[in-house]
Design a protein around this motif. Structure first.
Motif, PDB file in Angstrom:
ATOM      1  N   LEU A 104      12.740  62.552 -36.569  1.00 45.53           N
ATOM      2  CA  LEU A 104      12.235  61.289 -35.528  1.00 45.53           C
ATOM      3  C   LEU A 104      11.217  61.935 -35.411  1.00 45.53           C
ATOM      4  O   LEU A 104      10.273  63.289 -35.319  1.00 45.53           O
ATOM      5  N   CYS A 105       9.876  61.093 -35.230  1.00 44.74           N
ATOM      6  CA  CYS A 105       8.851  61.180 -34.863  1.00 44.74           C
ATOM      7  C   CYS A 105       8.442  60.122 -33.413  1.00 44.74           C
ATOM      8  O   CYS A 105       8.752  59.254 -33.947  1.00 44.74           O
ATOM      9  N   ILE A 106       7.113  60.638 -33.302  1.00 43.93           N
ATOM     10  CA  ILE A 106       6.084  59.664 -32.122  1.00 43.93           C
ATOM     11  C   ILE A 106       5.233  59.895 -32.301  1.00 43.93           C
ATOM     12  O   ILE A 106       4.332  60.841 -32.904  1.00 43.93           O
ATOM     13  N   HIS A 107       4.671  58.576 -31.714  1.00 39.49           N
ATOM     14  CA  HIS A 107       2.702  58.376 -31.555  1.00 39.49           C
ATOM     15  C   HIS A 107       2.023  59.505 -30.625  1.00 39.49           C
ATOM     16  O   HIS A 107       3.037  60.062 -29.210  1.00 39.49           O
ATOM     17  N   PRO A 108       1.512  60.294 -31.184  1.00 41.47           N
ATOM     18  CA  PRO A 108       0.896  61.548 -30.122  1.00 41.47           C
ATOM     19  C   PRO A 108       0.241  61.207 -28.424  1.00 41.47           C
ATOM     20  O   PRO A 108       0.154  61.867 -27.415  1.00 41.47           O
ATOM     21  N   SER A 109       0.293  59.916 -27.937  1.00 40.73           N
ATOM     22  CA  SER A 109       0.503  58.851 -26.266  1.00 40.73           C
ATOM     23  C   SER A 109       1.527  59.914 -26.104  1.00 40.73           C
ATOM     24  O   SER A 109       1.937  59.520 -25.125  1.00 40.73           O
ATOM     25  N   SER A 150      19.800  53.329 -41.227  1.00 43.78           N
ATOM     26  CA  SER A 150      19.832  54.554 -41.088  1.00 43.78           C
ATOM     27  C   SER A 150      19.116  54.919 -40.390  1.00 43.78           C
ATOM     28  O   SER A 150      19.308  55.871 -38.478  1.00 43.78           O
ATOM     29  N   ILE A 151      17.949  54.123 -40.337  1.00 45.78           N
ATOM     30  CA  ILE A 151      16.580  54.480 -39.372  1.00 45.78           C
ATOM     31  C   ILE A 151      17.212  53.646 -37.887  1.00 45.78           C
ATOM     32  O   ILE A 151      16.652  54.819 -36.951  1.00 45.78           O
ATOM     33  N   HIS A 152      17.766  52.616 -38.050  1.00 45.72           N
ATOM     34  CA  HIS A 152      17.796  51.713 -37.136  1.00 45.72           C
ATOM     35  C   HIS A 152      18.642  52.624 -36.382  1.00 45.72           C
ATOM     36  O   HIS A 152      19.001  52.556 -35.152  1.00 45.72           O
ATOM     37  N   LEU A 153      20.119  53.144 -36.661  1.00 52.15           N
ATOM     38  CA  LEU A 153      21.269  52.906 -36.242  1.00 52.15           C
ATOM     39  C   LEU A 153      21.053  54.984 -35.727  1.00 52.15           C
ATOM     40  O   LEU A 153      21.672  55.155 -34.911  1.00 52.15           O
ATOM     41  N   SER A 154      20.101  55.425 -36.256  1.00 53.10           N
ATOM     42  CA  SER A 154      20.210  56.603 -36.180  1.00 53.10           C
ATOM     43  C   SER A 154      19.004  56.866 -34.554  1.00 53.10           C
ATOM     44  O   SER A 154      19.712  57.715 -33.148  1.00 53.10           O
ATOM     45  N   LEU A 164       3.555  53.599 -36.615  1.00 56.88           N
ATOM     46  CA  LEU A 164       3.616  54.573 -36.296  1.00 56.88           C
ATOM     47  C   LEU A 164       2.690  55.248 -35.887  1.00 56.88           C
ATOM     48  O   LEU A 164       2.232  55.457 -34.990  1.00 56.88           O
ATOM     49  N   ILE A 165       1.644  55.260 -37.028  1.00 55.77           N
ATOM     50  CA  ILE A 165       0.340  56.426 -36.694  1.00 55.77           C
ATOM     51  C   ILE A 165      -0.365  54.964 -35.601  1.00 55.77           C
ATOM     52  O   ILE A 165      -1.236  55.372 -35.249  1.00 55.77           O
ATOM     53  N   THR A 166      -0.234  54.008 -36.246  1.00 58.05           N
ATOM     54  CA  THR A 166      -1.576  53.006 -34.920  1.00 58.05           C
ATOM     55  C   THR A 166      -1.204  53.204 -33.744  1.00 58.05           C
ATOM     56  O   THR A 166      -1.986  52.578 -32.874  1.00 58.05           O
ATOM     57  N   GLY A 167      -0.166  53.555 -32.950  1.00 55.87           N
ATOM     58  CA  GLY A 167       0.375  52.863 -32.289  1.00 55.87           C
ATOM     59  C   GLY A 167       0.964  51.623 -31.542  1.00 55.87           C
ATOM     60  O   GLY A 167       2.078  51.228 -30.634  1.00 55.87           O
ATOM     61  N   GLU A 168       1.735  51.046 -32.222  1.00 52.47           N
ATOM     62  CA  GLU A 168       2.206  49.549 -32.660  1.00 52.47           C
ATOM     63  C   GLU A 168       3.697  50.069 -32.513  1.00 52.47           C
ATOM     64  O   GLU A 168       4.183  48.589 -31.692  1.00 52.47           O
ATOM     65  N   VAL A 169       4.329  50.582 -33.099  1.00 49.91           N
ATOM     66  CA  VAL A 169       5.409  51.508 -32.790  1.00 49.91           C
ATOM     67  C   VAL A 169       5.489  53.341 -31.618  1.00 49.91           C
ATOM     68  O   VAL A 169       4.403  53.879 -32.061  1.00 49.91           O
ATOM     69  N   LYS A 170       6.326  53.607 -31.242  1.00 59.05           N
ATOM     70  CA  LYS A 170       5.684  55.077 -30.379  1.00 59.05           C
ATOM     71  C   LYS A 170       6.489  55.431 -30.679  1.00 59.05           C
ATOM     72  O   LYS A 170       6.351  56.758 -30.676  1.00 59.05           O
ATOM     73  N   LEU A 171       7.654  55.265 -31.851  1.00 58.16           N
ATOM     74  CA  LEU A 171       8.512  56.254 -31.674  1.00 58.16           C
ATOM     75  C   LEU A 171       8.949  55.643 -33.201  1.00 58.16           C
ATOM     76  O   LEU A 171       9.938  54.880 -33.409  1.00 58.16           O
ATOM     77  N   SER A 172       9.590  56.881 -34.553  1.00 56.78           N
ATOM     78  CA  SER A 172      10.908  56.636 -35.228  1.00 56.78           C
ATOM     79  C   SER A 172      11.909  57.615 -36.146  1.00 56.78           C
ATOM     80  O   SER A 172      11.437  58.632 -35.394  1.00 56.78           O
ATOM     81  N   PHE A 173      12.624  56.846 -36.754  1.00 57.36           N
ATOM     82  CA  PHE A 173      13.809  57.901 -37.272  1.00 57.36           C
ATOM     83  C   PHE A 173      13.347  57.447 -38.703  1.00 57.36           C
ATOM     84  O   PHE A 173      14.618  57.630 -39.176  1.00 57.36           O
ATOM     85  N   ASP A 174      12.064  57.198 -39.700  1.00 55.53           N
ATOM     86  CA  ASP A 174      11.876  57.397 -40.624  1.00 55.53           C
ATOM     87  C   ASP A 174      12.233  58.261 -41.586  1.00 55.53           C
ATOM     88  O   ASP A 174      13.216  59.593 -41.189  1.00 55.53           O
ATOM     89  N   ILE A 216       9.793  66.099 -34.391  1.00 57.22           N
ATOM     90  CA  ILE A 216      10.172  66.647 -33.035  1.00 57.22           C
ATOM     91  C   ILE A 216      11.745  67.293 -33.642  1.00 57.22           C
ATOM     92  O   ILE A 216      11.970  68.359 -33.357  1.00 57.22           O
ATOM     93  N   ALA A 217      12.394  66.077 -34.641  1.00 53.54           N
ATOM     94  CA  ALA A 217      13.147  66.629 -34.543  1.00 53.54           C
ATOM     95  C   ALA A 217      13.580  65.557 -36.105  1.00 53.54           C
ATOM     96  O   ALA A 217      13.374  64.901 -36.543  1.00 53.54           O
ATOM     97  N   VAL A 218      15.103  66.918 -36.870  1.00 55.26           N
ATOM     98  CA  VAL A 218      15.807  66.231 -37.978  1.00 55.26           C
ATOM     99  C   VAL A 218      17.628  65.767 -37.707  1.00 55.26           C
ATOM    100  O   VAL A 218      17.058  65.906 -36.736  1.00 55.26           O
TER     101      VAL A 218
END
Length: 330
Positions: free
Chosen positions: A135-140, A170-174, A201-211, A228-230
């Motif tokens: 679970l990662c987020i954009h710094p904004s 699994s990324i979507h379902l997480s 995610l790096i550019t901020g097009e999306v703000k969060l992912s579970f990649d 943020i978390a695994v």
């Protein structure tokens, strides 16, 4: 005397007839493999499943004395390759890999359109590896930990979006399970690949992912995104500073796992030989280290344990998919 000899001869021949199938089976198993073995990987070359498969097949080649050759057959979320395994001759010379997609998620998404029966068309050899999503987020996003992130998303329902590498991954379902457990709401933005997702995610097009762990990890280390978390129940060896979601959301446990199967009807002795060789390979210190460098864990298991894993995973994702009303786009 002649009659006695004839009687003994007849009895001996009868005994030989009874023993012949047993000796034949035993001899077949002892001579296996007598030629190279094809291992079908149901995803493209260079991905994590492919890399894991190549590491394991390298060790199987060393241990069993014949080449285990990777054949990549990608398509339909792994369904194309796994269907090819199911249709192969059950002689031990075609085996292959299955994953969380083919033996956890896809049976619930594809239903009757699934081109194989996940529990009936295979002999299970054993699990190979498990890798958490990250679970990662954009710094904004104004959050430095999971508690702050949940509070922010609850205070801003529908404001933010999350990315995935496709519907039903699994990324979507997480992310779906996360929203279900936290009562938060975000918009799903599917990308064509994990690489595109990370860039988004790096550019901020999306703000969060579970990649999957390996894709965003270098960018987390570089400071481009915030980790943020695994999604596994425990911490990842490569990043012990990152807590599991399970600490805050008890029961959260989604890992991208894979393992090996053979077509249904493959002789038991061959399956057992492959199971033993794979378990030994996965306990090799060099293999464990290579997996950990990818953010994965070696999980040697029996075929029976792998079968039970699939049963549990199919049931788990059935609940998530039905609750989220998730359907494939035609």
């Amino acid at each position: 005397m002649t009659k006695a000899i004839d009687r003994r001869t007849v009895l001996g021949l009868a005994a030989g007839t009874i023993a012949a199938p047993l000796l034949g089976t035993e001899g077949f198993a002892q001579s296996y493999p007598a030629r190279p073995v094809t291992c079908i990987v149901p995803f493209g070359a260079g991905g994590s499943t492919d890399v894991i498969g190549r590491i394991v097949c390298e060790k199987l080649t060393q241990r069993l004395g014949q080449s285990f050759v990777i054949e990549n057959r990608a398509g339909a979320g792994g369904n194309v390759g796994v269907a090819a395994i199911a249709r192969a001759q059950p002689d031990g010379y075609t085996i292959g890999m299955t994953t969380i997609s083919t033996h956890g998620i896809n049976p619930n998404l594809f239903g009757e359109r699934l081109p194989f029966k996940p529990m009936d068309d295979f002999e299970f050899i054993g699990l190979s590896s498990s890798q958490p999503n990250f679970l990662c987020i954009h710094p904004s996003i104004p959050a430095n930990n999971l508690v702050e992130l949940i509070a922010y998303l609850r205070a801003n329902p529908g404001k933010e979006n999350f990315g995935s590498s496709g519907i039903g991954t699994s990324i979507h379902l997480s992310a779906e399970l996360f929203m279900q457990l936290t009562g938060t709401r975000m918009t799903h933005v599917p990308f064509r690949s994990s690489a595109a997702l990370v860039q988004g995610l790096i550019t901020g097009e999306v703000k969060l992912s579970f990649d999957n762990f390996t894709s965003p990890f270098p960018h987390y280390k570089a400071g481009s995104i915030r980790g943020i978390a695994v999604t596994s129940a425990t911490r990842a060896a490569i990043a012990p500073e990152i807590p599991p979601l399970n600490d805050t959301l008890p029961g959260f446990d989604i890992t991208s796992w894979n393992g090996f199967v053979a077509p249904k009807g493959t002789p038991k002795e061959i399956v057992e030989a492959l199971e033993k060789a794979q378990m030994e390979a996965l306990k090799d210190a060099a293999v464990v280290k290579r997996f950990e460098e990818m953010g994965a864990a070696a999980i040697p298991s029996t075929g029976a344990e792998m079968r039970q894993k699939a049963v549990i995973e199919i049931a788990k994702f059935k609940t998530i998919i039905e609750k989220g009303n998730i359907k494939l786009q035609n």
